[in-house]
Design a protein around this motif. Sequence first.
Motif, PDB file in Angstrom:
ATOM      1  N   UNK A   6      24.432  41.176  41.786  1.00  0.00           N
ATOM      2  CA  UNK A   6      25.777  41.738  41.859  1.00  0.00           C
ATOM      3  C   UNK A   6      26.601  40.955  42.878  1.00  0.00           C
ATOM      4  N   UNK A   7      27.912  40.873  42.630  1.00  0.00           N
ATOM      5  CA  UNK A   7      28.761  40.049  43.476  1.00  0.00           C
ATOM      6  C   UNK A   7      30.071  40.790  43.776  1.00  0.00           C
ATOM      7  N   UNK A   8      30.615  40.551  44.965  1.00  0.00           N
ATOM      8  CA  UNK A   8      31.931  41.078  45.350  1.00  0.00           C
ATOM      9  C   UNK A   8      32.894  39.903  45.486  1.00  0.00           C
ATOM     10  N   UNK A   9      34.063  40.000  44.843  1.00  0.00           N
ATOM     11  CA  UNK A   9      35.035  38.905  44.871  1.00  0.00           C
ATOM     12  C   UNK A   9      36.369  39.424  45.423  1.00  0.00           C
ATOM     13  N   UNK A  10      37.273  38.483  45.706  1.00  0.00           N
ATOM     14  CA  UNK A  10      38.598  38.837  46.237  1.00  0.00           C
ATOM     15  C   UNK A  10      39.661  38.500  45.210  1.00  0.00           C
ATOM     16  N   UNK A  11      40.821  39.147  45.368  1.00  0.00           N
ATOM     17  CA  UNK A  11      41.952  38.817  44.501  1.00  0.00           C
ATOM     18  C   UNK A  11      42.507  37.460  44.904  1.00  0.00           C
ATOM     19  N   UNK A  12      43.307  36.864  44.005  1.00  0.00           N
ATOM     20  CA  UNK A  12      43.884  35.550  44.277  1.00  0.00           C
ATOM     21  C   UNK A  12      45.102  35.685  45.166  1.00  0.00           C
TER      22      UNK A  12
END
Length: 244
Positions: free
Chosen positions: A168-174
């Motif tokens: 599982x991964x957590x990403x950020x908005x652009x």
Amino acid sequence: QLLSCEFSISQTYNDVWNDFGNCSDIRGEILRTWTVTDESDNFSTCTQVITIKRLLLGDVVFPENFDGIANQALACADVNANPSLTNPANTGAPTVIGQSIQGAPLCGLSVNMSEEIFDICGGSYDILRVWSVYDPCQPAQIGVNPLQYLQTIKVIDNIGASLTCPSDVTISTTEVDACLATYQIPPINISDNCTGFTVTTDTPNGTLASNGGTISGLEIGTYTITYHVHDNCGNTTDCTFDIT
């Protein structure tokens, strides 16, 4: 029965072979003369007669099938790792009283083998092996002499590919749009020892006909990515991970 007053004795034997011919009902006999000698050099002899009967077609036992009924079919991955698993040494050959008759000159029977391989799918195939046992002392007759038997050996691929799924991964908005995100879904590692395969990837934006790919326009939330791997024999393996 051996009886002696001495503490120790010695035993020896001598064989005389009588050959009665290939087509005789009694193929031959061994006259085995035993000599027993004690410590005082007293000795006694006796003769043992060992009769060797010529084998007949009715004595032959053919090997069983490996078809998932008589015996378990062979797994494609196992055969790929060890091709000799389909050899008669492992799948059987004609026998009499549990002993092979191939290459046994005193048996009086001749054994031939032929086979055809039929591809089923991907790494699955059937071996149709025909055993023929011929008695040269009897008239040749179709369906009788040689005696024939069809052995079926199935090699099957019923196990899907092995997958290594991402964590599982957590990403950020652009930076361009602080409320949306773009993500490059990584390809998964796939191993299949039997056949080829195709991969599709389910995403919030729909299904990609590829192993991973780029998705964009992700709003804040948690999304599940699912990989589907289909091999050429219809086996399917799935794995998932979440994007937050």
